[in-house]
Design a protein around this motif. Structure first.
Motif, short mmCIF file in Angstrom:
data_model
loop_
_atom_site.label_atom_id
_atom_site.label_comp_id
_atom_site.label_asym_id
_atom_site.label_seq_id
_atom_site.Cartn_x
_atom_site.Cartn_y
_atom_site.Cartn_z
N ALA A 48 0.87 -1.19 -0.12
CA ALA A 48 0.11 0.28 0.29
C ALA A 48 0.88 1.52 -0.30
N ILE A 49 0.97 2.10 -0.68
CA ILE A 49 1.75 3.34 -1.44
C ILE A 49 0.69 4.62 -1.29
N GLY A 50 1.64 5.33 0.05
CA GLY A 50 0.76 6.56 -0.69
C GLY A 50 1.90 7.52 -2.02
N LEU A 51 0.89 8.05 -2.52
CA LEU A 51 1.38 9.05 -3.06
C LEU A 51 1.10 10.64 -2.95
N LEU A 52 2.44 11.55 -2.63
CA LEU A 52 2.60 12.79 -1.74
C LEU A 52 3.11 13.69 -2.84
N GLY A 53 2.32 15.22 -2.79
CA GLY A 53 3.28 16.21 -3.49
C GLY A 53 2.36 17.42 -3.83
N PRO A 54 2.69 18.56 -2.93
CA PRO A 54 1.92 19.50 -3.69
C PRO A 54 1.57 19.82 -4.51
N ASN A 55 1.10 20.72 -5.15
CA ASN A 55 -0.03 21.11 -6.00
C ASN A 55 1.30 21.29 -7.52
N GLY A 56 0.75 20.67 -8.50
CA GLY A 56 2.10 20.60 -9.33
C GLY A 56 3.47 20.08 -9.46
N ASP A 106 -8.63 -2.66 3.20
CA ASP A 106 -9.71 -3.86 3.70
C ASP A 106 -8.55 -4.62 2.17
N LEU A 107 -8.93 -3.99 1.17
CA LEU A 107 -8.09 -4.12 -0.18
C LEU A 107 -6.79 -4.69 -0.42
N ALA A 108 -5.86 -3.26 0.73
CA ALA A 108 -4.25 -3.87 0.25
C ALA A 108 -3.83 -4.64 1.40
N HIS A 109 -4.91 -4.59 1.83
CA HIS A 109 -4.75 -5.25 3.79
C HIS A 109 -4.74 -7.07 4.32
N ASN A 110 -6.03 -7.12 3.59
CA ASN A 110 -6.63 -8.55 4.04
C ASN A 110 -6.87 -9.29 2.22
N LYS A 111 -6.95 -9.00 1.26
CA LYS A 111 -7.55 -8.93 -0.33
C LYS A 111 -6.17 -8.97 -0.87
N GLY A 112 -4.70 -8.59 -0.54
CA GLY A 112 -3.18 -8.67 -0.83
C GLY A 112 -3.74 -7.79 -2.38
N MET A 113 -4.24 -6.54 -2.77
CA MET A 113 -4.16 -6.08 -3.44
C MET A 113 -3.35 -4.67 -3.04
N ASN A 114 -2.47 -4.37 -4.31
CA ASN A 114 -1.34 -3.79 -4.00
C ASN A 114 -1.60 -1.97 -4.78
N VAL A 158 -13.45 -4.52 -10.73
CA VAL A 158 -14.07 -5.66 -10.79
C VAL A 158 -13.48 -6.32 -11.66
N HIS A 159 -12.23 -6.20 -12.35
CA HIS A 159 -11.15 -7.68 -13.07
C HIS A 159 -10.41 -7.71 -12.07
N ASP A 160 -10.23 -7.88 -10.61
CA ASP A 160 -9.45 -7.96 -10.14
C ASP A 160 -8.17 -7.68 -9.82
N PRO A 161 -8.13 -6.34 -9.69
CA PRO A 161 -6.25 -6.27 -10.46
C PRO A 161 -5.37 -6.32 -9.50
N LYS A 162 -3.81 -6.33 -10.31
CA LYS A 162 -2.79 -6.50 -9.04
C LYS A 162 -2.98 -5.42 -8.80
N LEU A 163 -3.10 -4.16 -9.44
CA LEU A 163 -2.44 -2.73 -8.44
C LEU A 163 -3.32 -1.93 -8.65
N LEU A 164 -4.03 -1.42 -8.35
CA LEU A 164 -5.38 -0.53 -7.99
C LEU A 164 -4.31 0.58 -8.06
N ILE A 165 -5.18 1.72 -8.45
CA ILE A 165 -4.50 3.32 -8.16
C ILE A 165 -5.76 4.13 -8.45
N LEU A 166 -5.94 4.78 -6.52
CA LEU A 166 -6.91 5.80 -6.67
C LEU A 166 -6.32 6.92 -6.50
N ASP A 167 -7.12 7.90 -7.06
CA ASP A 167 -6.84 9.14 -7.32
C ASP A 167 -7.62 10.41 -6.55
N GLU A 168 -7.10 11.02 -5.51
CA GLU A 168 -7.99 11.44 -4.15
C GLU A 168 -9.51 10.96 -3.94
N PRO A 169 -9.37 9.80 -4.13
CA PRO A 169 -10.71 9.02 -3.64
C PRO A 169 -11.43 9.81 -3.13
#
Length: 302
Positions: free
Chosen positions: A29-37, A177-185, A148-159
């Motif tokens: 589970a990876i957080g992507l941070l940074g100011p605008n721009g 839950d997806l990251a820590h219990n379902k094994g999804m990156n 829906v297709h059970d991806p290996k990597l889920l990217i969430l942008d400002e969810p």
């Protein structure tokens, strides 16, 4: 390795969006941070193969970002920040169509759509047109379409953007839950640091199109050598006064007393002061940096 980029540069005219960016990110589970721009959106588009880069190379899930773009998109789920719902389409139809787009047979896509809609707790609302959904429901239906297709990597942008507190907590619980219990990156891009900390174990901080810092959150949050968090059985007021008299600085944070010892002091001072005042210490630990402090330190000018 979840993804690796080497010397990626991307410009939009005179704007330098990614500046010779190199990064290796582990699975999890990876957080992507940074100011605008800072380049967050451009980085996500690069990972998805949605834009060509000027220079550099990279892999996502072991696939080349230049010549395996479609394979990457089949293996990745993406819930964008922007509105992407089709008007006059029922929720279940929207999610099912997302499954068909990545190659699922129509019947399988529909069955899987119902499964993920149960998972995100959209019941009878799945038969309503998506434009009638609340902000929280729209965010969750985008999440359903992304998984829906059970991806290996889920990217969430400002969810959690624009959500009320209850909807925000529900979305964070699903992502965790997806990251820590379902094994999804999960790659979780957000400007809300508490949201990132609630879901992620690792963080990447961007600034000026480059990586400013990255690592495990618990390792980046350094221990403050002379600061301790203390919780007492009784009211901490008199304890704080006694500590102030021997040179300690204190402040109250919720029910926790934050104590800064004088230079050369040891936590034994706290136990001795508590004993003299007949106070009972229930909890004591060194204070760590917050994720906000890590972020601010990373983005401050050199």
């Amino acid at each position: 390795m979840l993804f690796q980029l080497d010397n990626i540069t991307k410009t939009y005219g005179a704007i330098l969006a990614l500046n010779n960016l190199s990064v290796s990110v582990p699975e999890g589970a990876i957080g992507l941070l940074g100011p605008n721009g800072s380049g967050k959106t451009t980085l996500i588009r690069t990972l998805l193969g949605l834009i060509p880069v000027d220079r550099g190379s990279g892999e996502v899930l072991g696939m080349n970002i230049r010549n395996e773009k479609l394979d990457i998109r089949r293996a990745v789920g993406f819930a964008p920040e922007d509105e992407c719902l089709f008007p006059r389409v029922e929720g279940v139809g929207f999610v099912s169509y997302a499954g068909e787009l990545v190659g699922m047979p129509k019947r399988d896509a529909l069955q899987r759509a119902h499964e993920v809609l149960d998972y995100i707790n959209l019941r009878e609302e799945r038969y309503r047109p998506v434009e009638s959904y609340s902000t929280g429901m729209k965010q969750r239906i985008k999440l359903a379409a992304a998984i829906v297709h059970d991806p290996k990597l889920l990217i969430l942008d400002e969810p959690t953007n624009g959500m009320d507190p209850a909807g925000r907590e529900e979305t964070l619980a699903l992502a965790h839950d997806l990251a820590h219990n379902k094994g999804m990156n999960v790659l979780f891009s957000s400007h809300l640091l508490p949201d990132v900390e609630a879901v992620c174990d690792h963080v990447v901080v961007l600034g000026g199109g480059s990586v400013l810092t990255q690592g495990r959150i618990d390792e980046l949050k350094q221990i403050h050598r002379l600061c301790y968090e203390v919780r007492l059985k009784a009211d901490p007021g008199s304890f704080a006064e006694q500590l102030a008299a021997i040179g300690c600085r204190t402040r109250l944070s919720d029910d926790m007393l934050i104590v800064e010892l004088p230079e050369g002091g040891s936590p034994q001072i706290l136990w001795e002061t508590a004993a003299r005042g007949q106070q009972q210490i229930r909890f004591l630990r060194p204070q760590r940096s917050t994720l906000e402090e890590v972020f601010l330190k990373a983005v401050e000018p050199a």
